[in-house]
Design a protein around this motif. Structure first.
Motif, PDB file in Angstrom:
ATOM      1  N   ALA A  17     -44.370  95.570  42.800  1.00 14.72           N
ATOM      2  CA  ALA A  17     -43.098  95.799  42.123  1.00 14.72           C
ATOM      3  C   ALA A  17     -43.280  96.523  40.797  1.00 14.72           C
ATOM      4  CB  ALA A  17     -42.404  94.456  41.893  1.00 14.72           C
ATOM      5  N   TYR A  18     -44.392  96.304  40.121  1.00 14.62           N
ATOM      6  CA  TYR A  18     -44.626  96.994  38.855  1.00 14.62           C
ATOM      7  C   TYR A  18     -45.163  98.406  39.072  1.00 14.62           C
ATOM      8  CZ  TYR A  18     -43.613  93.461  35.319  1.00 14.62           C
ATOM      9  OH  TYR A  18     -42.986  92.607  34.472  1.00 14.62           O
ATOM     10  N   GLY A  19     -45.338  98.791  40.324  1.00 14.57           N
ATOM     11  CA  GLY A  19     -45.697 100.178  40.591  1.00 14.57           C
ATOM     12  C   GLY A  19     -47.186 100.450  40.653  1.00 14.57           C
ATOM     13  N   TYR A  20     -47.938  99.559  41.278  1.00 14.99           N
ATOM     14  CA  TYR A  20     -49.368  99.812  41.487  1.00 14.99           C
ATOM     15  C   TYR A  20     -49.626  99.727  42.993  1.00 14.99           C
ATOM     16  CZ  TYR A  20     -50.006  98.792  36.478  1.00 14.99           C
ATOM     17  OH  TYR A  20     -49.954  98.785  35.116  1.00 14.99           O
ATOM     18  N   PRO A  21     -49.277 100.768  43.752  1.00 17.94           N
ATOM     19  CA  PRO A  21     -49.371 100.658  45.215  1.00 17.94           C
ATOM     20  C   PRO A  21     -50.780 100.396  45.729  1.00 17.94           C
ATOM     21  CG  PRO A  21     -48.869 102.910  44.525  1.00 17.94           C
ATOM     22  CD  PRO A  21     -48.759 102.060  43.310  1.00 17.94           C
ATOM     23  N   ILE A  22     -51.797 101.018  45.084  1.00 16.91           N
ATOM     24  CA  ILE A  22     -53.165 100.831  45.584  1.00 16.91           C
ATOM     25  C   ILE A  22     -53.583  99.380  45.382  1.00 16.91           C
ATOM     26  CG2 ILE A  22     -55.566 101.537  45.288  1.00 16.91           C
ATOM     27  CD1 ILE A  22     -54.477 104.264  44.357  1.00 16.91           C
ATOM     28  N   LEU A  23     -53.323  98.863  44.172  1.00 17.96           N
ATOM     29  CA  LEU A  23     -53.719  97.489  43.890  1.00 17.96           C
ATOM     30  C   LEU A  23     -52.958  96.524  44.803  1.00 17.96           C
ATOM     31  CD1 LEU A  23     -53.904  97.562  39.997  1.00 17.96           C
ATOM     32  CD2 LEU A  23     -55.653  98.095  41.683  1.00 17.96           C
ATOM     33  N   TRP A  24     -51.724  96.873  45.117  1.00 16.37           N
ATOM     34  CA  TRP A  24     -50.936  96.056  46.032  1.00 16.37           C
ATOM     35  C   TRP A  24     -51.613  95.989  47.402  1.00 16.37           C
ATOM     36  CZ3 TRP A  24     -48.119  97.825  50.412  1.00 16.37           C
ATOM     37  CH2 TRP A  24     -47.219  96.899  50.953  1.00 16.37           C
ATOM     38  N   GLY A  25     -52.075  97.153  47.860  1.00 17.56           N
ATOM     39  CA  GLY A  25     -52.786  97.185  49.143  1.00 17.56           C
ATOM     40  C   GLY A  25     -54.067  96.373  49.100  1.00 17.56           C
ATOM     41  N   VAL A  26     -54.805  96.520  47.984  1.00 19.08           N
ATOM     42  CA  VAL A  26     -56.055  95.766  47.841  1.00 19.08           C
ATOM     43  C   VAL A  26     -55.761  94.266  47.862  1.00 19.08           C
ATOM     44  CG1 VAL A  26     -57.901  95.211  46.211  1.00 19.08           C
ATOM     45  CG2 VAL A  26     -57.275  97.590  46.619  1.00 19.08           C
ATOM     46  N   ALA A  27     -54.706  93.865  47.164  1.00 22.42           N
ATOM     47  CA  ALA A  27     -54.367  92.445  47.108  1.00 22.42           C
ATOM     48  C   ALA A  27     -54.003  91.918  48.491  1.00 22.42           C
ATOM     49  CB  ALA A  27     -53.208  92.228  46.138  1.00 22.42           C
ATOM     50  N   LEU A  28     -53.279  92.707  49.257  1.00 14.37           N
ATOM     51  CA  LEU A  28     -52.936  92.286  50.621  1.00 14.37           C
ATOM     52  C   LEU A  28     -54.187  92.160  51.478  1.00 14.37           C
ATOM     53  CD1 LEU A  28     -49.730  94.110  51.898  1.00 14.37           C
ATOM     54  CD2 LEU A  28     -50.152  91.660  51.738  1.00 14.37           C
ATOM     55  N   ALA A  29     -55.083  93.147  51.366  1.00 16.37           N
ATOM     56  CA  ALA A  29     -56.319  93.106  52.147  1.00 16.37           C
ATOM     57  C   ALA A  29     -57.138  91.883  51.762  1.00 16.37           C
ATOM     58  CB  ALA A  29     -57.131  94.383  51.913  1.00 16.37           C
ATOM     59  N   THR A  30     -57.169  91.585  50.458  1.00 14.32           N
ATOM     60  CA  THR A  30     -57.928  90.428  50.006  1.00 14.32           C
ATOM     61  C   THR A  30     -57.329  89.140  50.571  1.00 14.32           C
ATOM     62  OG1 THR A  30     -58.414  91.621  48.001  1.00 14.32           O
ATOM     63  CG2 THR A  30     -58.835  89.270  47.974  1.00 14.32           C
ATOM     64  N   ALA A  31     -56.000  89.097  50.661  1.00  9.66           N
ATOM     65  CA  ALA A  31     -55.362  87.911  51.227  1.00  9.66           C
ATOM     66  C   ALA A  31     -55.840  87.683  52.655  1.00  9.66           C
ATOM     67  CB  ALA A  31     -53.846  88.069  51.191  1.00  9.66           C
ATOM     68  N   LEU A  32     -55.967  88.770  53.392  1.00 14.16           N
ATOM     69  CA  LEU A  32     -56.478  88.673  54.758  1.00 14.16           C
ATOM     70  C   LEU A  32     -57.906  88.136  54.757  1.00 14.16           C
ATOM     71  CD1 LEU A  32     -56.148  89.503  57.820  1.00 14.16           C
ATOM     72  CD2 LEU A  32     -57.287  91.618  57.175  1.00 14.16           C
ATOM     73  N   LEU A  33     -58.764  88.729  53.913  1.00 17.55           N
ATOM     74  CA  LEU A  33     -60.163  88.300  53.854  1.00 17.55           C
ATOM     75  C   LEU A  33     -60.261  86.835  53.435  1.00 17.55           C
ATOM     76  CD1 LEU A  33     -62.022  91.322  52.223  1.00 17.55           C
ATOM     77  CD2 LEU A  33     -61.992  90.625  54.604  1.00 17.55           C
ATOM     78  N   THR A  34     -59.406  86.429  52.487  1.00 22.01           N
ATOM     79  CA  THR A  34     -59.429  85.048  52.023  1.00 22.01           C
ATOM     80  C   THR A  34     -59.221  84.093  53.185  1.00 22.01           C
ATOM     81  OG1 THR A  34     -58.453  85.811  49.964  1.00 22.01           O
ATOM     82  CG2 THR A  34     -58.411  83.453  50.376  1.00 22.01           C
TER      83      THR A  34
END
Lengths: 688, 109
Positions: free
Chosen positions: A447-464
């Motif tokens: 929402a704050y406009g960091y699309p790459i970091l958003w993707g990384v965070a989603l991927a990390t959620a999967l790995l977690t």
């Protein structure tokens, strides 16, 4: 005395006055002193530390709780600062031992003393057979004292005292079994890595003093916007240096390597210090100085990027670890990365929220892992070898190694249930705690406009979800491998559930891991009346920082980078988590796991992950060895060569001179007479 | 004072006395340096002392009585020195049964 008036904030402290503020700190300190004395005076008597250790924490928790309730009943818009005494007064500098009571510090105190109390109680069971029982509780009490100083300190220097103090206690507790050289070295490593970050903190402190002429938080933060230019070099320098301190304390890239090694300490220590409280100090520091960070978009970006990078990086390593505590350690680094991502993008509440929920479920995971290690260790040691340390005897192997676990659900049903609760919580399965806090971070990074970091965070959620499910499958499912394949009969006789003093804290933490997330229900999913409760609670603390950000065009857009609202994406991330957990369990369960003895080394990319991306090796080659070579050169050339050479040379010269003088004394009377004659002639020649 | 003036003040006997004194002193120095027998060296030392005495007496003719008084002091000191010196020589002789100076190397370090 209230300093809020100095900051010029209106309506500060109305209706709230801390009750016995000094007692919060005094009780753990007193406990540390009594137990420290006990380590010498009543070493073998475990009754006194058993009572004093947990009681000191519970007492402190009670005082915090009273204050917390008092604060929630009052309208408090600034910070209530209590001065205990004057500390440093020198020229323009005046620093007191001031305790800052605001919503953020009280929340942290609740976490530190609450989770700390549970871990102290658990430790009574876990450390029961350890010869250093009293010493252990002394260190643990002292740690809580310093952590509370860190949290409550109302100025940079006082916070730094706590910051260094928790580092010291961390060092003492990592190297608690100091007879083992490897563990002692792990303690040193933690201390040295932290020193690198602390240097940044110190320099930042000097810069703050030059810019503001004071080091107290309240006036500094109040004056920040007027004193420092938005996005200027000074504020960027201060915040980046502060963040360097955070990377050390909170084990972010590039200073993360100490935390996995810190698992050498007793497991409750890992739960309290290296998961729930101390390592979150970096997040707390950024939250505390949120206005400064809000003034520097560059620093914010760096914090968010490092956080997201660390989250993904550590999660990838956790997938390929076999030591149960190492998996959890990398998981901690990864979750801390999430918190930094949150405070980096400007979602300070989300960061603190995840800090809180993470404290619950990660403490639970570590304590559960401790229960498993405890059980396996005692099974191997016939239930009693006088060492509750959970560290392997050469006979069987490493009780931390998940390849030596397996099928523990039959023998440790309670621990099994609690661990699954924590696993689902950290994986982000609704309605458990981790779902709400992690989803909020992912949401705000988009929402704050960091699309790459958003993707990384989603991927990390999967790995977690994947690495946690893998941990559960390897530890609790399948057949037992503690006594080799098919050793279930023997395991049934020897593996037991841990005593009540150990599983009861797990039960409390399990409840918190479920309900903890309900403290901040997102507006998009109004399932409970506590919508945005934590957000409102922390609003007075973060409002100035949010205002600064909004004034410069940083406000959340309430849509993800690829469209869709919060409710939709919460559903998607929950679906990812559930799918990852179920998928991993189904994929791994049928696979036979080799025991530690049968294990083959992984190959290819799996090996890179297993060997932790070779960061330690890189540091060893790039920094440790060149440094050692330099020090060795200094030793051989400068010290042994020049300095020792000068000292020895002086001695040698004196001896040579003495020898030469001695040669004149032949002992023959005639020689002396000739010399006497010549001397006399010389004197006559000079005089005439 | 010129040489002629000095000779005048001393007189012929005085000059002869100084010459004798110089010869005696030189004999004493040479004896001290070259001889190895401790007794002889000791005697040569006495010779040097007495050479000095002689010149003191000779000069007292020119400068007054103080030189002669000084001679008495020297003789008294020489007597004391002789007593000590001879005692040392006897002690050494009792120990080594020789008085050859080259045999003694005690006076070092």
């Amino acid at each position: 005395m209230s300093l809020t008036a100095l900051a010029g904030q209106e309506g500060a402290g109305a209706g709230f006055h801390p009750v016995f503020p000094w007692l919060i700190l005094a009780l753990p300190l007193l406990g540390a002193a009594v137990n420290g004395l006990g380590a010498f005076l009543w070493r073998d008597d475990k009754r006194i530390p058993t009572i004093v250790g947990p009681a000191a924490l519970l007492g402190s928790f009670a005082v915090v709780l009273v204050n917390f309730i008092g604060m929630s009943g009052a309208e408090l818009h600034g910070a209530e600062v209590v001065r205990l005494w004057s500390w440093i007064v020198s020229g323009d500098l005046s620093i007191g031992v001031d305790l800052q009571f605001d919503q953020l510090s009280m929340l942290m105190c609740m976490i530190v003393t609450g989770v700390g109390s549970l871990i102290h109680i658990y430790s009574v069971g876990y450390m029961r057979d350890d010869p250093g029982y009293s010493r252990y509780f002394s260190y643990l009490n002292l740690f809580v004292f310093f952590m509370l100083v860190l949290v409550l300190g109302a100025s940079f220097p006082l916070m730094f005292v706590g910051w260094e103090g928790v580092g010291l206690c961390s060092y003492l507790l990592i190297g608690f079994w100091y007879e083992n050289r490897e563990y002692a070295n792990a303690g040193k490593k933690a201390f040295i890595m932290n020193r690198i970050g602390d240097a940044g903190f110190l320099v930042a402190m000097f810069l703050v003093f030059t810019a503001f002429g004071t080091l107290d938080f309240v006036p500094v933060l109040a004056a920040a916007e007027g004193t420092l230019a938005y996005g200027g070099a000074l504020v960027t320098g201060i915040t980046l240096l502060l963040f360097l301190g955070c990377t050390g304390k909170s084990a972010q890239i590039p200073l993360h390597t100490w935390l996995p090694d810190a698992m050498a300490g007793p497991t409750p220590v890992s739960a309290l210090i290296h998961a729930a409280t101390m390592v979150t100090a970096g997040v707390y520091l950024i939250a505390r100085t949120s206005v400064l960070f809000a003034l520097s978009p560059v620093s914010q970006g760096v914090v968010a990027a490092v956080g997201a990078g660390t989250a993904l990086f550590a999660a990838s390593i956790a997938i390929r670890q076999y030591d149960i505590k190492k998996v959890l350690a990398y998981s901690t680094i990864s979750q801390l990365g999430y918190m930094f991502l949150a405070v980096g993008v400007g979602a300070f509440t989300a960061g603190v929220f995840h800090l809180m929920t993470h404290a619950f479920f990660k403490a639970l995971l570590f304590l559960g892992a401790g229960a498993v290690i405890h059980a396996v260790h005692h099974a191997w040691a016939h239930g009693d070898d006088g060492h509750g340390d959970g560290h392997g005897d050469a006979h069987h192997g490493d009780p931390n190694d998940m390849r030596n676990h397996g099928g523990l659900r039959k023998f440790m049903p309670r621990t099994f249930v609690f661990m699954w609760v924590a696993t689902l919580a950290i994986a982000g399965v609704p309605p458990l705690a981790g779902f709400f806090s992690k989803d909020e971070i992912i949401w705000y990074s988009g929402a704050y406009g960091y699309p790459i970091l958003w993707g990384v965070a989603l991927a990390t959620a999967l790995l977690t979800a994947v690495y946690m499910a893998r941990l559960m499958v390897m530890t609790f499912h399948g057949g037992n491998r503690t006594f080799g394949h098919g050793g279930d009969a023997e395991a049934g006789r020897r593996l037991h559930e841990v005593p009540a003093v150990m599983w009861a804290p797990l039960a409390v933490l399990a409840v918190l891991s479920v309900v903890g997330g309900w403290a901040n229900i997102p507006e998009a999913l109004p399932l409970l009346p506590t919508v945005e409760w934590l957000h409102h609670w922390l609003e007075p603390v973060f409002a100035p920082a949010i205002a600064v950000k909004e004034a410069h065009g940083f406000s959340p857009e309430y849509r993800s980078p690829v469209g869709g609202g919060e409710a939709l994406w919460a559903g998607i991330s929950a679906a990812i988590a559930i799918a990852a957990v179920v998928g991993t369990v189904r994929a791994l369960s049928p696979k036979p796991v080799p025991t530690e003895a049968e294990a083959v080394a992984p190959t290819g990319f799996a090996r890179v992950l297993h060997d932790k991306w070779y960061v330690d090796e890189l540091y060893d080659r790039a920094i440790v060895r060149p440094s050692l070579a330099l020090w060795r050169a200094c030793w051989r050339i400068v010290d042994a060569g020049i300095i020792d050479g000068a000292v020895n040379g002086a001695g040698r010269a004196a001896r040579l001179l003495g020898w030469a003088g001695g040669q004149l004394q032949t002992g023959r009377v005639t020689t002396y007479l000739v010399a006497f004659m010549l001397g006399a002639l010389l004197v006559l020649g000079v005089l005439s | 004072m010129s040489e002629a003036g000095m000779a005048g003040a001393l007189g012929l006997n005085g000059l002869i006395a100084l010459f004798v004194s110089a010869i005696l002193f030189s004999i004493g120095v040479i004896g001290v340096l070259l001889r190895r027998n401790a007794i002889i060296v000791f005697m040569c030392v006495e010779l040097m002392l007495n050479a000095a005495n002689l010149s003191l007496v000779a000069f007292s003719r020119m400068h007054g009585i103080e030189g002669q008084i000084f001679v008495f002091f020297v003789m008294a000191v020489a007597a004391a020195e002789a007593a000590v010196g001879l005692a040392i020589i006897i002690a050494i002789f009792r120990h080594y049964e020789v008085v050859d100076l080259d045999r003694f190397r005690l006076l070092k370090w």
